[in-house]
Design a protein around this motif. Structure first.
Motif: not given
Length: 171
Positions: A149-157, A159-165
């Motif tokens: 699995y892969v995801t993207r986190v934003s600097s604010d803590g 999950i980046a918009p458009g990425w599943p939880r």
């Protein structure tokens, strides 16, 4: 790249020094070193406690955040909590504002360490995304004996918009 066991992992800090992350009694720790291998002024000599929740964690990874800080990812063991989490540390050695105190849970499912995946000694990968966040991958058992699995986190803590939880399955 994440390493297994109690082996520390290291990444550049963007200023000629390095971040070092490891598992110690009491949880995951991070230290920032200068280019002369001394502790960066203002950082505690005993390192920053990223998490105390997963004292049984054995697997840790780290990457720079592009702002002088770092993202730290870790996973518990089969004998303890096995959630996969990430936390952000600021350039000054503080937990980043807005992040959950014990890190953001990326996968609540049983995760697989590298020792259970022959020829792949890393349980995950963590890299900067070039926009102040990070991309992370891991293997968990939500659907079968183990998928990536892969995801993207934003600097604010978050999950980046458009990425599943809990990440997107890629195989």
């Amino acid at each position: 790249v994440c390493k297994d066991g109690y082996t520390p992992t290291v990444c550049p800090d963007g200023a000629g020094g390095a971040f070092v992350a490891w598992v110690a009694l009491g949880g995951v720790r991070v230290l920032r070193l200068t280019d002369s291998l001394t502790i960066v002024p203002g950082w505690p000599d005993s390192a920053v406690a990223v998490s105390t929740l997963q004292a049984t964690a054995l697997y840790v990874g780290i990457c720079p955040d592009g702002s002088g800080g770092a993202f730290v990812a870790w996973q518990g063991t089969s004998s303890g909590p096995s959630e996969f989490r990430v936390q952000r540390i600021t350039a000054l050695g503080d937990l980043a504002a807005g992040w959950p105190g014990e890190g953001l849970v990326l996968s609540p499912y049983p995760t697989l360490p590298g020792s259970h995946r022959p020829h792949y000694w890393s349980f995950c990968a963590i890299v900067p995304d070039g926009q102040g966040g990070a991309l992370l991958s891991w293997t968990d058992q939500r659907a079968d004996t183990g998928d990536v699995y892969v995801t993207r986190v934003s600097s604010d803590g978050t999950i980046a918009p458009g990425w599943p939880r809990f990440g997107v399955g890629i195989g």
